[in-house]
Design an enzyme around this catalytic site. Structure first.
Site, short mmCIF file in Angstrom:
data_model
loop_
_atom_site.label_atom_id
_atom_site.label_comp_id
_atom_site.label_asym_id
_atom_site.label_seq_id
_atom_site.Cartn_x
_atom_site.Cartn_y
_atom_site.Cartn_z
N THR A 1 0.88 -1.19 -0.23
CA THR A 1 -0.26 0.02 0.38
C THR A 1 0.78 1.33 -0.06
OG1 THR A 1 -1.55 1.10 1.01
CG2 THR A 1 -0.68 -0.46 2.98
N SER B 1 -1.79 2.84 10.70
CA SER B 1 -2.72 1.64 11.50
C SER B 1 -1.75 0.71 11.73
CB SER B 1 -4.13 2.40 10.54
OG SER B 1 -3.56 1.16 9.58
N TYR C 1 -3.56 -1.69 9.99
CA TYR C 1 -3.72 -2.73 9.41
C TYR C 1 -2.09 -1.93 8.04
CZ TYR C 1 -3.66 -1.90 3.63
OH TYR C 1 -3.90 -2.22 2.93
N HIS C 2 -1.96 -0.47 8.18
CA HIS C 2 -0.93 -0.65 7.28
C HIS C 2 0.84 -0.69 7.51
CE1 HIS C 2 -3.83 2.68 5.92
NE2 HIS C 2 -3.33 2.87 4.43
N LYS D 1 1.66 -4.24 6.59
CA LYS D 1 1.99 -4.67 4.83
C LYS D 1 3.63 -4.21 5.36
CE LYS D 1 -1.76 -4.44 2.04
NZ LYS D 1 -2.32 -5.69 1.46
P1 NAD Z 1 -10.93 -7.74 0.67
O1 NAD Z 1 -11.40 -7.29 1.37
O2 NAD Z 1 -12.16 -7.08 -1.15
O3 NAD Z 1 -10.18 -9.22 -0.42
C1 NAD Z 1 -10.22 -9.75 0.06
C2 NAD Z 1 -10.25 -11.20 0.33
O4 NAD Z 1 -9.06 -11.86 0.85
C3 NAD Z 1 -10.89 -11.30 0.55
O5 NAD Z 1 -12.10 -12.31 -0.25
C4 NAD Z 1 -10.44 -11.97 1.91
O6 NAD Z 1 -12.06 -13.87 2.41
C5 NAD Z 1 -9.14 -12.83 0.81
N1 NAD Z 1 -8.83 -13.02 2.62
C6 NAD Z 1 -8.25 -12.62 3.92
N2 NAD Z 1 -7.06 -13.05 4.41
C7 NAD Z 1 -6.98 -14.37 3.36
C8 NAD Z 1 -6.05 -15.75 4.33
N3 NAD Z 1 -6.02 -15.33 5.03
N4 NAD Z 1 -6.68 -16.56 3.50
C9 NAD Z 1 -7.18 -16.47 2.46
N5 NAD Z 1 -7.98 -15.55 2.02
C10 NAD Z 1 -7.52 -14.86 2.83
O7 NAD Z 1 -9.98 -6.53 -0.45
P2 NAD Z 1 -9.41 -5.73 -1.24
O8 NAD Z 1 -9.91 -4.24 -1.58
O9 NAD Z 1 -10.42 -6.41 -2.99
O10 NAD Z 1 -7.75 -5.31 -0.95
C11 NAD Z 1 -6.71 -7.15 -2.34
C12 NAD Z 1 -5.39 -6.89 -1.08
O11 NAD Z 1 -5.86 -4.93 -2.38
C13 NAD Z 1 -5.16 -6.42 -0.10
O12 NAD Z 1 -4.77 -6.82 0.40
C14 NAD Z 1 -5.20 -4.75 0.10
O13 NAD Z 1 -4.25 -4.26 1.70
C15 NAD Z 1 -4.49 -4.31 -1.53
N6 NAD Z 1 -5.22 -2.91 -2.03
C16 NAD Z 1 -6.60 -2.68 -1.53
C17 NAD Z 1 -6.57 -1.32 -1.99
C18 NAD Z 1 -8.17 -1.08 -1.75
O14 NAD Z 1 -8.64 0.17 -2.18
N7 NAD Z 1 -9.27 -2.00 -2.18
C19 NAD Z 1 -5.95 -0.25 -2.01
C20 NAD Z 1 -4.77 -0.91 -1.90
C21 NAD Z 1 -4.40 -2.16 -1.63
N1 USQ Z 2 -11.32 9.91 4.52
C1 USQ Z 2 -12.76 10.65 4.37
N2 USQ Z 2 -13.55 10.48 5.07
C2 USQ Z 2 -14.34 9.12 4.69
C3 USQ Z 2 -13.42 8.12 3.84
C4 USQ Z 2 -12.14 7.99 3.89
O1 USQ Z 2 -11.71 11.90 4.27
O2 USQ Z 2 -15.35 9.50 4.20
C5 USQ Z 2 -10.34 10.33 4.18
C6 USQ Z 2 -9.13 9.28 5.12
O3 USQ Z 2 -8.93 9.89 6.50
C7 USQ Z 2 -7.81 9.10 4.80
C8 USQ Z 2 -8.32 8.41 3.67
O4 USQ Z 2 -9.28 9.94 2.73
O5 USQ Z 2 -7.29 10.51 4.96
C9 USQ Z 2 -8.39 7.68 2.54
O6 USQ Z 2 -8.75 6.68 3.66
P1 USQ Z 2 -9.68 5.49 2.70
O7 USQ Z 2 -10.29 5.08 3.82
O8 USQ Z 2 -9.80 5.96 1.14
O9 USQ Z 2 -8.65 4.48 2.64
P2 USQ Z 2 -7.18 3.88 3.95
O10 USQ Z 2 -7.56 3.71 4.88
O11 USQ Z 2 -5.71 4.65 3.36
O12 USQ Z 2 -7.15 2.41 2.57
C10 USQ Z 2 -7.26 1.90 1.91
C11 USQ Z 2 -7.97 0.28 0.86
C12 USQ Z 2 -6.46 -0.11 2.09
C13 USQ Z 2 -5.56 0.39 1.21
C14 USQ Z 2 -5.14 2.34 1.16
C15 USQ Z 2 -3.87 2.67 -0.10
O13 USQ Z 2 -8.72 -0.18 2.69
O14 USQ Z 2 -6.46 -1.47 1.60
O15 USQ Z 2 -4.28 -0.04 0.77
O16 USQ Z 2 -6.57 2.52 0.58
S1 USQ Z 2 -3.50 4.32 0.38
O17 USQ Z 2 -4.70 4.96 1.46
O18 USQ Z 2 -3.25 4.77 -0.44
O19 USQ Z 2 -2.50 3.77 1.64
#
Ligand code: NAD
Ligand code: USQ
Length: 404
Positions: free
Chosen positions: A155, A190, A192-193, A196
Protein backbone atom coordinates in the site's frame (compact mmCIF):
# COMPACT_ATOMS: atom_id res chain seq x y z
CA UNK A 1 1.22 -21.29 -31.45
CA UNK A 2 4.85 -22.10 -30.78
CA UNK A 3 6.32 -21.99 -34.31
CA UNK A 4 9.18 -24.42 -33.76
CA UNK A 5 7.25 -27.23 -32.07
CA UNK A 6 3.83 -26.50 -33.54
CA UNK A 7 2.38 -26.72 -30.01
CA UNK A 8 0.42 -24.17 -28.02
CA UNK A 9 2.74 -22.57 -25.43
CA UNK A 10 1.77 -23.64 -21.92
CA UNK A 11 -0.28 -20.85 -20.30
CA UNK A 12 1.23 -19.08 -17.32
CA UNK A 13 -0.36 -20.47 -14.15
CA UNK A 14 -1.38 -17.76 -11.70
CA UNK A 15 -2.61 -18.35 -8.15
CA UNK A 16 -4.74 -15.42 -6.98
CA UNK A 17 -4.90 -15.37 -3.18
CA UNK A 18 -7.89 -13.28 -2.08
CA UNK A 19 -9.54 -13.89 -5.46
CA UNK A 20 -13.07 -13.55 -4.03
CA UNK A 21 -12.44 -9.94 -2.89
CA UNK A 22 -12.83 -6.56 -4.62
CA UNK A 23 -9.46 -6.37 -6.41
CA UNK A 24 -8.93 -10.14 -6.54
CA UNK A 25 -12.19 -11.05 -8.28
CA UNK A 26 -11.71 -8.43 -11.01
CA UNK A 27 -8.09 -9.58 -11.46
CA UNK A 28 -8.96 -13.29 -11.61
CA UNK A 29 -11.51 -12.72 -14.40
CA UNK A 30 -9.17 -10.41 -16.30
CA UNK A 31 -6.31 -12.94 -16.20
CA UNK A 32 -8.60 -15.84 -17.12
CA UNK A 33 -9.93 -13.81 -20.05
CA UNK A 34 -6.31 -13.24 -21.16
CA UNK A 35 -5.79 -17.03 -21.20
CA UNK A 36 -3.78 -17.33 -18.01
CA UNK A 37 -4.59 -20.51 -16.07
CA UNK A 38 -6.07 -19.11 -12.85
CA UNK A 39 -6.62 -20.59 -9.39
CA UNK A 40 -8.45 -18.61 -6.72
CA UNK A 41 -7.39 -19.21 -3.12
CA UNK A 42 -9.68 -17.60 -0.54
CA UNK A 43 -11.08 -18.48 2.89
CA UNK A 44 -14.12 -16.21 2.35
CA UNK A 45 -13.34 -14.43 5.64
CA UNK A 46 -14.33 -11.11 4.07
CA UNK A 47 -17.91 -12.31 3.56
CA UNK A 48 -17.82 -13.40 7.23
CA UNK A 49 -16.74 -9.89 8.42
CA UNK A 50 -19.76 -8.43 6.61
CA UNK A 51 -22.05 -10.83 8.46
CA UNK A 52 -20.38 -10.14 11.81
CA UNK A 53 -20.54 -6.36 11.48
CA UNK A 54 -23.93 -6.24 9.75
CA UNK A 55 -22.52 -4.74 6.52
CA UNK A 56 -23.26 -5.49 2.89
CA UNK A 57 -21.88 -4.62 -0.51
CA UNK A 58 -23.86 -1.99 -2.47
CA UNK A 59 -24.05 -4.51 -5.31
CA UNK A 60 -25.55 -7.93 -4.67
CA UNK A 61 -22.76 -10.49 -5.06
CA UNK A 62 -23.10 -14.16 -5.94
CA UNK A 63 -21.33 -16.95 -4.08
CA UNK A 64 -17.85 -17.76 -5.34
CA UNK A 65 -19.18 -21.08 -6.71
CA UNK A 66 -21.94 -19.36 -8.72
CA UNK A 67 -19.45 -16.74 -9.93
CA UNK A 68 -17.08 -19.39 -11.29
CA UNK A 69 -19.92 -21.47 -12.79
CA UNK A 70 -21.29 -18.40 -14.58
CA UNK A 71 -17.83 -17.51 -15.90
CA UNK A 72 -17.41 -21.02 -17.29
CA UNK A 73 -20.84 -20.99 -18.95
CA UNK A 74 -20.13 -17.62 -20.59
CA UNK A 75 -16.53 -18.17 -21.69
CA UNK A 76 -15.80 -21.94 -21.49
CA UNK A 77 -12.88 -20.99 -19.25
CA UNK A 78 -12.25 -22.78 -15.97
CA UNK A 79 -11.06 -21.08 -12.80
CA UNK A 80 -9.67 -23.47 -10.19
CA UNK A 81 -10.86 -22.92 -6.63
CA UNK A 82 -9.16 -23.63 -3.31
CA UNK A 83 -11.19 -22.61 -0.27
CA UNK A 84 -8.94 -22.23 2.74
CA UNK A 85 -6.75 -20.01 4.89
CA UNK A 86 -3.20 -19.19 3.79
CA UNK A 87 -2.26 -19.09 7.49
CA UNK A 88 -2.88 -22.87 7.46
CA UNK A 89 0.38 -24.10 5.92
CA UNK A 90 -0.86 -27.63 5.20
CA UNK A 91 -3.73 -26.23 3.14
CA UNK A 92 -1.45 -23.79 1.31
CA UNK A 93 1.13 -26.52 0.61
CA UNK A 94 -1.59 -28.71 -0.90
CA UNK A 95 -2.82 -25.84 -3.09
CA UNK A 96 0.76 -25.13 -4.25
CA UNK A 97 1.70 -28.72 -5.02
CA UNK A 98 -1.51 -29.44 -6.90
CA UNK A 99 -1.76 -26.17 -8.88
CA UNK A 100 2.00 -25.54 -9.43
CA UNK A 101 1.82 -21.75 -9.95
CA UNK A 102 4.31 -19.77 -12.05
CA UNK A 103 3.15 -16.60 -10.29
CA UNK A 104 1.25 -15.91 -7.08
CA UNK A 105 -0.72 -12.68 -6.72
CA UNK A 106 -1.34 -12.10 -3.03
CA UNK A 107 -4.41 -9.96 -2.25
CA UNK A 108 -5.54 -12.16 0.66
CA UNK A 109 -5.22 -9.92 3.68
CA UNK A 110 -7.42 -7.99 6.11
CA UNK A 111 -7.30 -4.69 4.24
CA UNK A 112 -9.31 -2.17 6.24
CA UNK A 113 -7.47 0.37 8.40
CA UNK A 114 -10.61 1.08 10.50
CA UNK A 115 -11.22 -2.68 11.01
CA UNK A 116 -7.70 -3.02 12.41
CA UNK A 117 -8.42 -0.17 14.85
CA UNK A 118 -11.77 -1.49 16.25
CA UNK A 119 -10.25 -3.20 19.30
CA UNK A 120 -7.19 -5.15 20.43
CA UNK A 121 -8.45 -8.45 19.06
CA UNK A 122 -8.99 -6.99 15.54
CA UNK A 123 -5.56 -5.32 15.65
CA UNK A 124 -3.94 -8.63 16.61
CA UNK A 125 -6.00 -10.55 14.04
CA UNK A 126 -4.99 -8.15 11.25
CA UNK A 127 -1.27 -8.42 11.90
CA UNK A 128 -1.39 -12.18 12.51
CA UNK A 129 -3.45 -12.86 9.39
CA UNK A 130 -1.45 -10.58 7.13
CA UNK A 131 2.12 -11.12 8.38
CA UNK A 132 1.87 -14.89 8.96
CA UNK A 133 -0.12 -15.47 5.76
CA UNK A 134 2.58 -13.77 3.70
CA UNK A 135 5.31 -15.64 5.57
CA UNK A 136 3.59 -18.93 4.69
CA UNK A 137 3.40 -17.89 1.02
CA UNK A 138 7.15 -17.18 1.08
CA UNK A 139 7.88 -20.61 2.61
CA UNK A 140 5.58 -22.31 0.08
CA UNK A 141 7.44 -20.66 -2.81
CA UNK A 142 10.83 -21.67 -1.37
CA UNK A 143 9.72 -25.25 -0.73
CA UNK A 144 7.55 -26.04 -3.76
CA UNK A 145 8.17 -23.62 -6.63
CA UNK A 146 11.41 -21.72 -6.16
CA UNK A 147 11.10 -19.94 -9.47
CA UNK A 148 7.56 -18.68 -8.82
CA UNK A 149 7.15 -14.87 -8.94
CA UNK A 150 5.41 -13.32 -5.93
CA UNK A 151 3.27 -10.30 -6.82
CA UNK A 152 2.29 -8.89 -3.45
CA UNK A 153 -0.23 -6.14 -2.81
CA UNK A 154 1.28 -3.51 -0.55
CA UNK A 155 0.00 0.00 0.00
CA UNK A 156 1.04 3.60 -0.59
CA UNK A 157 0.14 4.02 3.09
CA UNK A 158 3.41 2.29 4.02
CA UNK A 159 5.20 5.58 3.30
CA UNK A 160 2.90 7.87 5.29
CA UNK A 161 3.08 11.56 4.40
CA UNK A 162 6.74 12.66 4.63
CA UNK A 163 7.68 16.25 3.84
CA UNK A 164 9.83 15.13 0.87
CA UNK A 165 9.03 13.38 -2.45
CA UNK A 166 8.10 9.70 -2.14
CA UNK A 167 10.25 7.42 -4.33
CA UNK A 168 9.35 3.94 -5.61
CA UNK A 169 10.54 1.74 -2.79
CA UNK A 170 14.12 2.96 -2.47
CA UNK A 171 15.88 6.29 -1.83
CA UNK A 172 19.53 7.17 -2.46
CA UNK A 173 20.99 8.94 0.58
CA UNK A 174 24.36 10.58 1.10
CA UNK A 175 25.28 10.56 4.78
CA UNK A 176 28.62 11.76 6.22
CA UNK A 177 30.14 11.61 2.76
CA UNK A 178 29.02 8.06 1.91
CA UNK A 179 26.16 7.13 -0.41
CA UNK A 180 23.79 4.16 -0.43
CA UNK A 181 20.40 3.23 -1.90
CA UNK A 182 18.16 2.17 0.98
CA UNK A 183 14.54 1.15 1.53
CA UNK A 184 12.41 4.31 1.63
CA UNK A 185 11.46 5.16 5.27
CA UNK A 186 8.08 3.78 6.35
CA UNK A 187 5.64 5.72 8.54
CA UNK A 188 2.38 3.82 8.42
CA UNK A 189 -0.57 5.05 10.46
CA UNK A 190 -2.83 2.13 11.35
CA UNK A 191 -2.22 -1.44 12.53
CA UNK A 192 -3.39 -2.50 9.05
CA UNK A 193 -0.98 -0.23 7.15
CA UNK A 194 1.79 -1.36 9.52
CA UNK A 195 1.09 -5.02 8.66
CA UNK A 196 2.10 -4.17 5.08
CA UNK A 197 5.39 -2.66 6.28
CA UNK A 198 6.13 -5.86 8.20
CA UNK A 199 5.29 -7.90 5.07
CA UNK A 200 7.63 -5.78 2.94
CA UNK A 201 10.50 -6.40 5.37
CA UNK A 202 9.89 -10.16 5.40
CA UNK A 203 9.70 -10.31 1.60
CA UNK A 204 12.86 -8.19 1.14
CA UNK A 205 14.77 -10.47 3.51
CA UNK A 206 13.70 -13.69 1.75
CA UNK A 207 14.59 -12.25 -1.66
CA UNK A 208 18.12 -11.74 -0.33
CA UNK A 209 18.38 -14.93 1.70
CA UNK A 210 16.63 -17.44 -0.59
CA UNK A 211 16.62 -15.74 -3.99
CA UNK A 212 12.84 -15.30 -4.07
CA UNK A 213 11.64 -13.07 -6.94
CA UNK A 214 9.08 -10.54 -5.74
CA UNK A 215 7.20 -7.42 -6.78
CA UNK A 216 5.61 -5.29 -4.07
CA UNK A 217 2.77 -3.25 -5.55
CA UNK A 218 2.29 -0.25 -3.28
CA UNK A 219 -1.23 0.43 -4.39
CA UNK A 220 -3.16 3.65 -3.73
CA UNK A 221 -6.90 3.84 -3.01
CA UNK A 222 -8.92 1.95 -5.64
CA UNK A 223 -12.21 3.30 -7.03
CA UNK A 224 -14.80 2.07 -9.50
CA UNK A 225 -16.61 -1.21 -9.88
CA UNK A 226 -16.98 -2.27 -13.50
CA UNK A 227 -14.35 -4.05 -15.54
CA UNK A 228 -14.81 -5.58 -19.01
CA UNK A 229 -15.33 -8.98 -17.43
CA UNK A 230 -17.47 -8.22 -14.36
CA UNK A 231 -20.02 -6.35 -16.46
CA UNK A 232 -20.68 -9.40 -18.64
CA UNK A 233 -23.34 -10.77 -16.27
CA UNK A 234 -24.92 -9.78 -12.96
CA UNK A 235 -23.59 -12.97 -11.33
CA UNK A 236 -20.10 -11.65 -12.08
CA UNK A 237 -20.68 -8.26 -10.39
CA UNK A 238 -17.94 -7.12 -8.09
CA UNK A 239 -18.48 -6.07 -4.48
CA UNK A 240 -18.70 -2.34 -3.73
CA UNK A 241 -18.14 -1.25 -0.13
CA UNK A 242 -19.52 2.07 1.10
CA UNK A 243 -19.71 1.59 4.88
CA UNK A 244 -17.49 3.36 7.42
CA UNK A 245 -15.26 0.31 7.96
CA UNK A 246 -14.54 -1.13 4.48
CA UNK A 247 -15.70 1.69 2.18
CA UNK A 248 -12.93 3.85 0.71
CA UNK A 249 -12.97 7.56 -0.02
CA UNK A 250 -14.23 8.11 -3.58
CA UNK A 251 -16.51 5.04 -3.69
CA UNK A 252 -18.09 6.18 -0.42
CA UNK A 253 -18.65 9.71 -1.69
CA UNK A 254 -20.50 8.43 -4.78
CA UNK A 255 -22.88 6.36 -2.64
CA UNK A 256 -23.34 9.23 -0.18
CA UNK A 257 -24.25 11.58 -3.05
CA UNK A 258 -26.66 8.99 -4.50
CA UNK A 259 -28.65 8.68 -1.25
CA UNK A 260 -28.54 12.37 -0.30
CA UNK A 261 -26.13 11.89 2.61
CA UNK A 262 -23.64 14.74 3.06
CA UNK A 263 -20.12 13.82 1.94
CA UNK A 264 -18.06 12.86 4.99
CA UNK A 265 -14.79 14.79 4.81
CA UNK A 266 -12.70 13.84 7.86
CA UNK A 267 -11.16 16.88 9.54
CA UNK A 268 -9.71 19.55 7.26
CA UNK A 269 -9.82 17.34 4.15
CA UNK A 270 -6.30 18.13 2.95
CA UNK A 271 -5.36 14.42 3.26
CA UNK A 272 -3.84 13.61 -0.14
CA UNK A 273 -3.44 10.07 -1.47
CA UNK A 274 -2.76 8.28 -4.74
CA UNK A 275 -5.87 6.85 -6.46
CA UNK A 276 -6.53 4.45 -9.34
CA UNK A 277 -9.40 2.92 -11.29
CA UNK A 278 -10.03 -0.80 -10.65
CA UNK A 279 -9.51 -1.35 -14.40
CA UNK A 280 -5.94 -0.17 -13.83
CA UNK A 281 -5.48 -2.49 -10.84
CA UNK A 282 -6.06 -5.48 -13.12
CA UNK A 283 -3.81 -4.02 -15.82
CA UNK A 284 -0.96 -3.35 -13.36
CA UNK A 285 -1.07 -6.86 -11.94
CA UNK A 286 -0.99 -8.35 -15.43
CA UNK A 287 2.01 -6.14 -16.33
CA UNK A 288 3.85 -7.26 -13.20
CA UNK A 289 3.21 -10.94 -14.05
CA UNK A 290 4.20 -10.53 -17.69
CA UNK A 291 7.48 -8.81 -16.68
CA UNK A 292 8.64 -10.84 -13.67
CA UNK A 293 11.23 -9.71 -11.14
CA UNK A 294 14.62 -11.43 -11.41
CA UNK A 295 15.69 -14.15 -8.97
CA UNK A 296 16.61 -12.47 -5.69
CA UNK A 297 15.12 -9.12 -6.74
CA UNK A 298 12.73 -7.24 -4.45
CA UNK A 299 11.06 -4.82 -6.83
CA UNK A 300 8.73 -2.06 -5.65
CA UNK A 301 6.18 -0.23 -7.83
CA UNK A 302 3.96 2.62 -6.69
CA UNK A 303 0.61 1.60 -8.14
CA UNK A 304 -1.65 4.64 -8.59
CA UNK A 305 -2.36 7.04 -11.42
CA UNK A 306 -3.41 10.40 -9.87
CA UNK A 307 -3.23 12.21 -6.53
CA UNK A 308 -6.24 13.89 -4.93
CA UNK A 309 -7.02 15.44 -1.58
CA UNK A 310 -10.28 14.48 0.13
CA UNK A 311 -11.56 18.04 -0.48
CA UNK A 312 -10.81 17.73 -4.21
CA UNK A 313 -12.74 14.44 -4.38
CA UNK A 314 -15.70 16.04 -2.59
CA UNK A 315 -15.76 18.91 -5.04
CA UNK A 316 -15.53 16.56 -8.07
CA UNK A 317 -18.46 14.48 -6.78
CA UNK A 318 -20.46 17.66 -6.06
CA UNK A 319 -19.99 18.78 -9.68
CA UNK A 320 -20.89 15.35 -11.07
CA UNK A 321 -24.03 15.44 -8.88
CA UNK A 322 -25.08 18.81 -10.30
CA UNK A 323 -25.02 17.33 -13.81
CA UNK A 324 -27.39 14.55 -12.70
CA UNK A 325 -29.65 17.00 -10.87
CA UNK A 326 -28.51 15.82 -7.42
CA UNK A 327 -27.72 18.47 -4.85
CA UNK A 328 -24.66 17.33 -2.90
CA UNK A 329 -23.73 18.71 0.54
CA UNK A 330 -20.41 18.22 2.31
CA UNK A 331 -19.82 18.12 6.07
CA UNK A 332 -16.60 18.08 8.04
CA UNK A 333 -16.67 15.08 10.38
CA UNK A 334 -14.31 15.17 13.40
CA UNK A 335 -11.44 13.02 12.14
CA UNK A 336 -11.71 9.53 13.66
CA UNK A 337 -8.10 8.85 12.57
CA UNK A 338 -4.74 10.23 13.64
CA UNK A 339 -3.20 11.60 10.41
CA UNK A 340 -1.91 14.87 8.92
CA UNK A 341 -4.81 16.88 7.48
CA UNK A 342 -2.62 19.39 5.61
CA UNK A 343 0.66 18.14 4.19
CA UNK A 344 3.08 17.98 1.26
CA UNK A 345 2.50 14.99 -1.06
CA UNK A 346 4.38 14.13 -4.23
CA UNK A 347 4.79 10.41 -4.92
CA UNK A 348 6.62 8.95 -7.93
CA UNK A 349 4.70 6.45 -10.05
CA UNK A 350 6.60 5.90 -13.28
CA UNK A 351 7.67 2.24 -13.21
CA UNK A 352 4.31 0.75 -14.24
CA UNK A 353 3.90 3.41 -16.93
CA UNK A 354 7.33 2.37 -18.26
CA UNK A 355 6.05 -1.23 -18.47
CA UNK A 356 3.12 -0.03 -20.59
CA UNK A 357 0.30 0.93 -18.21
CA UNK A 358 -2.30 3.03 -20.01
CA UNK A 359 -4.17 4.75 -17.18
CA UNK A 360 -7.92 5.30 -17.03
CA UNK A 361 -7.87 8.74 -15.43
CA UNK A 362 -10.75 10.02 -13.32
CA UNK A 363 -12.59 11.87 -16.05
CA UNK A 364 -16.01 13.52 -15.74
CA UNK A 365 -17.56 10.67 -17.70
CA UNK A 366 -16.24 7.97 -15.38
CA UNK A 367 -17.43 9.88 -12.34
CA UNK A 368 -20.85 10.33 -13.94
CA UNK A 369 -21.13 6.60 -14.63
CA UNK A 370 -19.94 5.66 -11.13
CA UNK A 371 -22.50 8.02 -9.62
CA UNK A 372 -25.20 6.60 -11.89
CA UNK A 373 -24.21 3.11 -10.81
CA UNK A 374 -24.61 4.13 -7.15
CA UNK A 375 -28.02 5.66 -7.92
CA UNK A 376 -29.10 2.42 -9.58
CA UNK A 377 -28.50 0.46 -6.35
CA UNK A 378 -29.39 3.18 -3.85
CA UNK A 379 -32.34 1.25 -2.36
CA UNK A 380 -29.85 -1.29 -1.01
CA UNK A 381 -27.96 1.34 1.03
CA UNK A 382 -28.14 1.14 4.82
CA UNK A 383 -27.54 4.80 5.72
CA UNK A 384 -26.73 3.83 9.34
CA UNK A 385 -23.48 2.28 8.08
CA UNK A 386 -22.18 5.49 6.51
CA UNK A 387 -20.78 7.53 9.40
CA UNK A 388 -17.37 6.39 10.72
CA UNK A 389 -17.59 4.46 13.99
CA UNK A 390 -13.96 3.51 14.72
CA UNK A 391 -11.67 5.87 16.61
CA UNK A 392 -7.87 5.60 16.42
CA UNK A 393 -7.60 7.25 19.85
CA UNK A 394 -10.29 5.25 21.64
CA UNK A 395 -9.17 1.74 20.64
CA UNK A 396 -9.07 -0.45 23.75
CA UNK A 397 -8.59 -4.00 24.91
CA UNK A 398 -12.26 -4.64 25.61
CA UNK A 399 -13.85 -6.60 22.74
CA UNK A 400 -16.30 -4.46 20.79
CA UNK A 401 -19.51 -6.20 19.90
CA UNK A 402 -22.09 -4.90 17.48
CA UNK A 403 -25.46 -3.93 18.88
CA UNK A 404 -28.59 -4.10 16.76
P1 NAD B 1 -11.06 -7.50 0.03
O1 NAD B 1 -11.26 -7.53 1.50
O2 NAD B 1 -12.22 -7.18 -0.84
O3 NAD B 1 -10.45 -8.89 -0.46
C1 NAD B 1 -9.50 -9.61 0.26
C2 NAD B 1 -9.80 -11.10 0.07
O4 NAD B 1 -8.80 -11.87 0.76
C3 NAD B 1 -11.15 -11.51 0.65
O5 NAD B 1 -11.90 -12.22 -0.30
C4 NAD B 1 -10.78 -12.37 1.86
O6 NAD B 1 -11.75 -13.37 2.12
C5 NAD B 1 -9.42 -12.92 1.46
N1 NAD B 1 -8.56 -13.28 2.61
C6 NAD B 1 -8.21 -12.50 3.67
N2 NAD B 1 -7.42 -13.18 4.51
C7 NAD B 1 -7.22 -14.42 3.96
C8 NAD B 1 -6.51 -15.58 4.38
N3 NAD B 1 -5.82 -15.60 5.52
N4 NAD B 1 -6.53 -16.66 3.57
C9 NAD B 1 -7.23 -16.66 2.40
N5 NAD B 1 -7.94 -15.59 1.96
C10 NAD B 1 -7.93 -14.48 2.74
O7 NAD B 1 -9.85 -6.47 -0.24
P2 NAD B 1 -9.44 -5.71 -1.59
O8 NAD B 1 -9.98 -4.35 -1.52
O9 NAD B 1 -9.70 -6.56 -2.75
O10 NAD B 1 -7.87 -5.60 -1.37
C11 NAD B 1 -7.01 -6.63 -1.85
C12 NAD B 1 -5.57 -6.31 -1.53
O11 NAD B 1 -5.21 -5.08 -2.14
C13 NAD B 1 -5.30 -6.15 -0.03
O12 NAD B 1 -4.06 -6.73 0.27
C14 NAD B 1 -5.26 -4.66 0.15
O13 NAD B 1 -4.43 -4.33 1.22
C15 NAD B 1 -4.70 -4.18 -1.17
N6 NAD B 1 -5.14 -2.81 -1.49
C16 NAD B 1 -6.48 -2.51 -1.63
C17 NAD B 1 -6.87 -1.20 -1.92
C18 NAD B 1 -8.31 -0.77 -2.08
O14 NAD B 1 -8.56 0.44 -2.24
N7 NAD B 1 -9.28 -1.67 -2.05
C19 NAD B 1 -5.88 -0.22 -2.07
C20 NAD B 1 -4.54 -0.56 -1.92
C21 NAD B 1 -4.19 -1.86 -1.63
N1 USQ C 1 -11.52 9.78 4.33
C1 USQ C 1 -12.42 10.83 4.50
N2 USQ C 1 -13.75 10.54 4.49
C2 USQ C 1 -14.24 9.29 4.30
C3 USQ C 1 -13.32 8.22 4.11
C4 USQ C 1 -11.98 8.50 4.14
O1 USQ C 1 -12.02 11.99 4.66
O2 USQ C 1 -15.46 9.12 4.31
C5 USQ C 1 -10.07 10.06 4.31
C6 USQ C 1 -9.27 9.26 5.34
O3 USQ C 1 -9.22 9.94 6.58
C7 USQ C 1 -7.92 9.14 4.66
C8 USQ C 1 -8.26 9.11 3.17
O4 USQ C 1 -9.58 9.63 3.06
O5 USQ C 1 -7.16 10.28 4.89
C9 USQ C 1 -8.22 7.72 2.57
O6 USQ C 1 -9.03 6.86 3.34
P1 USQ C 1 -9.65 5.51 2.73
O7 USQ C 1 -10.55 4.90 3.75
O8 USQ C 1 -10.18 5.77 1.39
O9 USQ C 1 -8.32 4.64 2.50
P2 USQ C 1 -7.34 3.90 3.51
O10 USQ C 1 -7.87 3.79 4.87
O11 USQ C 1 -5.99 4.50 3.37
O12 USQ C 1 -7.32 2.42 2.94
C10 USQ C 1 -7.60 2.08 1.58
C11 USQ C 1 -7.75 0.57 1.51
C12 USQ C 1 -6.43 -0.07 1.91
C13 USQ C 1 -5.31 0.48 1.05
C14 USQ C 1 -5.26 2.00 1.09
C15 USQ C 1 -4.29 2.58 0.08
O13 USQ C 1 -8.80 0.13 2.36
O14 USQ C 1 -6.53 -1.48 1.77
O15 USQ C 1 -4.09 -0.03 1.51
O16 USQ C 1 -6.56 2.52 0.74
S1 USQ C 1 -3.47 4.01 0.68
O17 USQ C 1 -4.46 4.97 1.16
O18 USQ C 1 -2.69 4.53 -0.40
O19 USQ C 1 -2.64 3.56 1.78
Amino acid sequence: TDETSGQQPRPTRVMVIGGDGYCGWATSLHLSNKNYEVAIVDNLVRRHFDHQLGLDSLTPISSIHDRIRRWRSLTQKDINLYIGDVCDFEFLAEAFTSFKPDAVVHFGEQRSAPYSMIDRSRAVYTQKNNVLGTLNVLFAIKEFSEDCHLVKLGTMGEYGTPNIDIEEGYITITHNGRTDTLPYPKQASSFYHLSKVHDSNNIAFTCKAWGIRATDLNQGVVYGVRTNETEMHEELYNRFDYDGVFGTALNRFCVQAAVGHPLTVYGKGGQTRGYLDIRDTVQCVELAIANPAKRGEFRVFNQFTEQFSVNQLASLVTKAGEKLGIEVQTISVPNPRVEAEEHYYNAKHTKLIELGLEPHLLSDSLLDSLLNFAVQFKDRVDTKQIMPSVSWRKIGVKPKTVSA
